[in-house]
Design a protein around this motif. Structure first.
Motif, mmCIF file in Angstrom:
data_model
loop_
_atom_site.group_PDB
_atom_site.id
_atom_site.type_symbol
_atom_site.label_atom_id
_atom_site.label_comp_id
_atom_site.label_asym_id
_atom_site.label_seq_id
_atom_site.Cartn_x
_atom_site.Cartn_y
_atom_site.Cartn_z
ATOM 1 N N TYR A 126 0.861 -1.195 0.000
ATOM 2 C CA TYR A 126 0.000 0.000 0.000
ATOM 3 C C TYR A 126 0.884 1.227 0.000
ATOM 4 O O TYR A 126 1.820 1.334 0.795
ATOM 5 N N ASN A 127 0.598 2.147 -0.938
ATOM 6 C CA ASN A 127 1.365 3.383 -0.992
ATOM 7 C C ASN A 127 0.403 4.556 -0.796
ATOM 8 O O ASN A 127 -0.410 4.851 -1.674
ATOM 9 N N PRO A 128 0.488 5.232 0.368
ATOM 10 C CA PRO A 128 -0.454 6.326 0.623
ATOM 11 C C PRO A 128 -0.313 7.495 -0.345
ATOM 12 O O PRO A 128 -1.198 8.334 -0.429
ATOM 13 N N GLU A 129 0.790 7.538 -1.064
ATOM 14 C CA GLU A 129 0.964 8.614 -2.057
ATOM 15 C C GLU A 129 0.339 8.245 -3.394
ATOM 16 O O GLU A 129 0.284 9.053 -4.314
ATOM 17 N N GLU A 130 -0.046 6.983 -3.522
ATOM 18 C CA GLU A 130 -0.663 6.547 -4.784
ATOM 19 C C GLU A 130 -1.987 5.859 -4.484
ATOM 20 O O GLU A 130 -2.123 4.647 -4.580
ATOM 21 N N ILE A 131 -2.954 6.666 -4.090
ATOM 22 C CA ILE A 131 -4.297 6.137 -3.788
ATOM 23 C C ILE A 131 -4.890 5.559 -5.077
ATOM 24 O O ILE A 131 -5.548 4.528 -5.071
ATOM 25 N N VAL A 132 -4.668 6.259 -6.179
ATOM 26 C CA VAL A 132 -5.040 5.722 -7.495
ATOM 27 C C VAL A 132 -3.734 5.367 -8.192
ATOM 28 O O VAL A 132 -2.963 6.235 -8.575
ATOM 29 N N THR A 133 -3.483 4.086 -8.297
ATOM 30 C CA THR A 133 -2.189 3.663 -8.808
ATOM 31 C C THR A 133 -2.199 3.449 -10.323
ATOM 32 O O THR A 133 -3.235 3.105 -10.897
ATOM 33 N N THR A 134 -1.024 3.669 -10.924
ATOM 34 C CA THR A 134 -0.893 3.391 -12.364
ATOM 35 C C THR A 134 -0.136 2.078 -12.575
ATOM 36 O O THR A 134 0.161 1.708 -13.696
ATOM 37 N N ASP A 135 0.145 1.401 -11.478
ATOM 38 C CA ASP A 135 0.939 0.177 -11.561
ATOM 39 C C ASP A 135 0.031 -1.025 -11.873
ATOM 40 O O ASP A 135 -0.491 -1.678 -10.984
ATOM 41 N N SER A 136 -0.109 -1.320 -13.148
ATOM 42 C CA SER A 136 -1.000 -2.417 -13.558
ATOM 43 C C SER A 136 -0.473 -3.773 -13.123
ATOM 44 O O SER A 136 -1.250 -4.706 -12.898
ATOM 45 N N SER A 137 0.854 -3.891 -13.014
ATOM 46 C CA SER A 137 1.398 -5.200 -12.614
ATOM 47 C C SER A 137 1.021 -5.504 -11.156
ATOM 48 O O SER A 137 0.817 -6.659 -10.793
ATOM 49 N N LEU A 138 0.892 -4.458 -10.348
ATOM 50 C CA LEU A 138 0.463 -4.658 -8.960
ATOM 51 C C LEU A 138 -0.972 -5.211 -8.940
ATOM 52 O O LEU A 138 -1.294 -6.126 -8.174
ATOM 53 N N ALA A 139 -1.795 -4.679 -9.822
ATOM 54 C CA ALA A 139 -3.191 -5.157 -9.908
ATOM 55 C C ALA A 139 -3.215 -6.636 -10.317
ATOM 56 O O ALA A 139 -3.992 -7.431 -9.767
ATOM 57 N N ASP A 140 -2.358 -6.995 -11.270
ATOM 58 C CA ASP A 140 -2.336 -8.401 -11.720
ATOM 59 C C ASP A 140 -1.792 -9.323 -10.623
ATOM 60 O O ASP A 140 -2.294 -10.435 -10.434
ATOM 61 N N ASP A 141 -0.775 -8.853 -9.929
ATOM 62 C CA ASP A 141 -0.232 -9.659 -8.818
ATOM 63 C C ASP A 141 -1.293 -9.859 -7.746
ATOM 64 O O ASP A 141 -1.428 -10.941 -7.173
ATOM 65 N N LEU A 142 -2.036 -8.792 -7.488
ATOM 66 C CA LEU A 142 -3.094 -8.880 -6.479
ATOM 67 C C LEU A 142 -4.137 -9.913 -6.904
ATOM 68 O O LEU A 142 -4.607 -10.707 -6.088
ATOM 69 N N PHE A 143 -4.482 -9.899 -8.175
ATOM 70 C CA PHE A 143 -5.486 -10.857 -8.642
ATOM 71 C C PHE A 143 -4.995 -12.294 -8.433
ATOM 72 O O PHE A 143 -5.740 -13.152 -7.952
ATOM 73 N N GLU A 144 -3.733 -12.534 -8.780
ATOM 74 C CA GLU A 144 -3.171 -13.890 -8.602
ATOM 75 C C GLU A 144 -3.197 -14.296 -7.127
ATOM 76 O O GLU A 144 -3.526 -15.436 -6.790
ATOM 77 N N ALA A 145 -2.831 -13.348 -6.264
ATOM 78 C CA ALA A 145 -2.830 -13.635 -4.816
ATOM 79 C C ALA A 145 -4.240 -13.943 -4.333
ATOM 80 O O ALA A 145 -4.460 -14.867 -3.539
ATOM 81 N N GLY A 146 -5.216 -13.183 -4.826
ATOM 82 C CA GLY A 146 -6.611 -13.392 -4.424
ATOM 83 C C GLY A 146 -7.139 -14.732 -4.911
ATOM 84 O O GLY A 146 -7.873 -15.424 -4.185
#
Lengths: 217, 455
Positions: free
Chosen positions: B42-62
């Motif tokens: 979690y990055n409090p400076e990036e509430i809306v993130t542009t890091d799509s790979s983080l989104a994909d990693d999160l999906f895999e973890a979920g």
């Protein structure tokens, strides 16, 4: 030496390390430290820090639960010494539960843990607890506080029933009644004749302590 | 996709476990491990993130959590497990659009993409709150009269005909039926008889819900929320609701509201739990769509930074990896009638719309007081419609600015005023003071967000 042991014990609680907590409790006994000092300056000091960190969201519920388990482990080692020294802990028994009709219990679990962390003897009745069960348990353990929680507005009337049932049985003045949970407001708590209300876990603990002090006067 | 019959079999035959062990040894332990393994931060400076790979990693973890944990049934103490094949079938079979409501009031509710330019569907109402019976119709009308609001999700009744409603008693049936009857009346009076409803909020057990599966109350173009209990749990009441609506033919909606600071841990563990909940909710409740509602341990509000980060990353993860339809809640600490509520609405709504969810709100004062009205939800709609112009990096910059205006007040928010003090109750229009405040705050916030709202 004794300070080192007490700090080590506090640290073990903060880390939720059961083994270390037991080891430090044994060392405290060997060093002949007064068990009351061990509890207050070791265990409670650690739990206080755990509560503070949880309130700041530096740590989360699982860490608090682990710390509570470590404290329980340390107390099991200290218990014979406590009995031997006839250390009488301040009586702060609280019966807590999610009231009838509601199965949401995380909020209640958090409050119960924080109360334990702050030295209360907590009797957690779980979720969907019938009104009379709170009273039965409070009578059985000779509690000072009955605390009921709910996340549902349609379970709030059961809190009122709890107070009314205490009155009917002539027990209202015997217990401090606290209520809380998502839809419960301070104004509503007062309107049903509750003694205390907690907007969150931190406030619930503070109010419980204050009410006990007032009751003792 | 797996049948409801098979799900019910597994409720009774799945592996047995004590609930405490499921909370700690499964949820807490696995969330912690997965956060580490997939390096979710979690990055409090990036509430809306542009890091799509983080989104994909999160999906895999979920997905991994869904597979390894399953859903715990608190009645039978058994775990309902699903195979990878079944979960993937759930993803594949999920509808990417459905029709909600009837006739000219119907809308196509669709799976949003990241930075989607299409108009989001606006679902309005003071969901989660209990509304006094005597105000219910005018208050519901205040939302329905707003032409930008497409669907309604309003609060329930805790008192009906002067009687306090207790959970799981016959009065719950009366309250739920009365809620629906009043929503229908409000819709007709507002000239929007076919507006799609998410309703049955008065039904906290299955009783009320069972009593409204009739065209007289809920239509098959309406929806009800079926919650997953915290975390990754269900019970027979929730399952009964899902079974009933599956047979009736109306929409099941998974309500997922993990607690930041609870068993799943911090914002990262909660985000993983969200993904697992949506994937499993699809199979468990046969949900056509889902509601993303992170709860902050202290403030509750979805406008808290950790919650908005969750809405953002979960929305993106689901949009990139599925075609699930997701609504993101807008729950504010402040109430209608305050200045603070506008900042919370704007930040929360921009986050939702840019990252793949439709806004659902405004539940002012976190649904604690009936201090809400249609007007602040008009503002939510205006911000939502304007947000389709934003890229994620622009949205982040704006959200951080807005957050600065209210984050220090979240502990002691201005709870505003009850509905009758905000609206003319006969004409069902905002009173002058409230409308003036709305106009000035809209201008003020429009200046902060670069003038994107059409005035």
């Amino acid at each position: 030496m004794s300070e080192e042991i007490l700090n080590g014990l506090a640290e073990a609680i903060i880390r939720g390390d059961e083994e270390k907590a037991k080891e430090m409790a044994k060392k405290a006994i060997e060093a002949n430290i007064d068990p009351l000092i061990v509890i207050n300056n070791g265990l409670m000091k650690g739990m206080q820090k755990v509560s503070e960190d949880f309130n700041k969201l530096i740590i989360y519920l699982p860490e608090v639960m682990m710390a509570a388990e470590a404290m329980k482990a340390a107390l099991s080692i200290l218990e014979p010494k406590i009995l031997e020294k006839k250390v009488k802990e301040e009586k702060k028994k609280i019966v807590i539960g999610t009231i009838q009709g509601d199965i949401h219990d995380i909020g209640k679990n958090i409050v119960a843990l924080l109360l334990k962390a702050n030295g209360f003897e907590v009797y957690d009745l779980g979720r969907d607890v019938p009104v009379d069960e709170f009273i039965k348990k409070a009578e059985e353990v000779n509690a000072e506080i009955i605390a009921a929680s709910t996340l549902l507005s349609t379970s709030m009337p059961y809190m009122e029933d709890l107070i009314n049932l205490l009155k009917e049985r002539g027990l209202r003045d015997k217990y401090i009644v606290m209520v809380g949970g998502g839809p419960v407001t301070r104004e509503w708590a007062m309107s049903i004749g509750a003694d205390g209300y907690g907007e969150d876990g931190e406030e619930a603990v503070r109010v419980a302590k204050e009410l006990i002090k007032v009751k003792k006067k | 996709m797996i049948t409801i019959w098979e799900v019910l079999d597994r409720v009774e035959t799945g592996p047995y476990m004590e609930e405490k062990d499921f909370d700690i040894k499964v949820i807490a332990k696995k969330c912690r491990e997965l956060v580490k393994e997939y390096d979710i931060k979690y990055n409090p400076e990036e509430i809306v993130t542009t890091d799509s790979s983080l989104a994909d990693d999160l999906f895999e973890a979920g997905l991994k959590l869904a597979l390894e944990a399953g859903i715990y049934c608190i009645n039978t103490k058994r775990i309902i497990k699903f195979s990878e094949e079944e979960i993937k079938e759930g993803i594949k079979s999920a509808p990417s659009e459905i029709i909600v409501g009837q006739g000219r009031d119907s809308r196509i509710l669709y799976a949003r993409d990241i930075e989607d330019k299409r108009r989001p569907i606006i679902c309005g109402g003071q969901a989660g709150a209990t509304i006094p019976e005597e105000w219910y119709v005018p208050m519901a009308m205040s939302y329905m009269k707003e032409h930008l609001i497409d669907m309604i999700n309003h609060g329930g009744l805790a008192i009906v005909e002067g009687r306090k409603v207790r959970t799981n008693t016959p009065l719950e049936i009366q309250a739920t039926r009365r809620e629906l009857a009043m929503l229908r009346e409000a819709a007709a009076r507002a000239g929007r008889p076919g507006i799609g409803l998410i309703a049955g909020e008065s039904s906290v057990s299955a009783l009320g819900d069972l009593a409204i599966a009739s065209e007289r109350y809920m239509r098959t173009s309406d929806s009800h929320l079926v919650a997953l209990l915290n975390e990754l749990k269900t019970d027979y009441d929730r399952l009964a609701k899902a079974v009933n609506f599956t047979e009736y033919g109306a929409y099941n909606v998974t309500l997922v509201d993990p607690i930041i600071g609870g068993y799943a841990g911090g914002p990262e563990g909660v985000a993983i739990t969200f993904i697992a909940s949506f994937l499993l909710g699809r199979l468990l409740y046969r949900s056509e769509y889902h509601v993303c509602h992170p709860i902050h341990f202290r403030y509750v509000s979805t406008s808290a930074p950790e919650c908005m980060w969750n809405l953002n990353i979960v929305g993106q993860a689901m949009a990139r990896n599925t075609k699930f339809i997701i609504m993101g809640d807008v729950w504010t600490s402040a109430g209608a009638g305050s200045e603070m509520i506008f900042y919370e609405i704007a930040a929360n709504t921009i986050t939702n719309v840019v990252t793949g969810t439709h806004p659902l709100g405004v539940s002012a004062t976190n649904g604690k007081y009936p201090h809400a009205s249609g007007l602040e939800t008009r503002f939510m709609a205006e911000v939502a419609l304007a947000s389709v112009k934003l890229k994620r990096n622009e949205a982040n910059e704006i959200v951080l600015k807005l957050l600065n205006e209210y984050k220090d007040k979240m502990g002691k928010p201005d709870i505003g005023k009850p509905f009758p003090e905000l609206y003319d109750m006969k004409k069902v229009i905002p009173k002058n003071d409230w409308e003036t405040l709305y106009k000035s705050m809209k201008k003020k916030i429009n200046d902060i967000i670069g003038g994107i709202i059409e005035i």
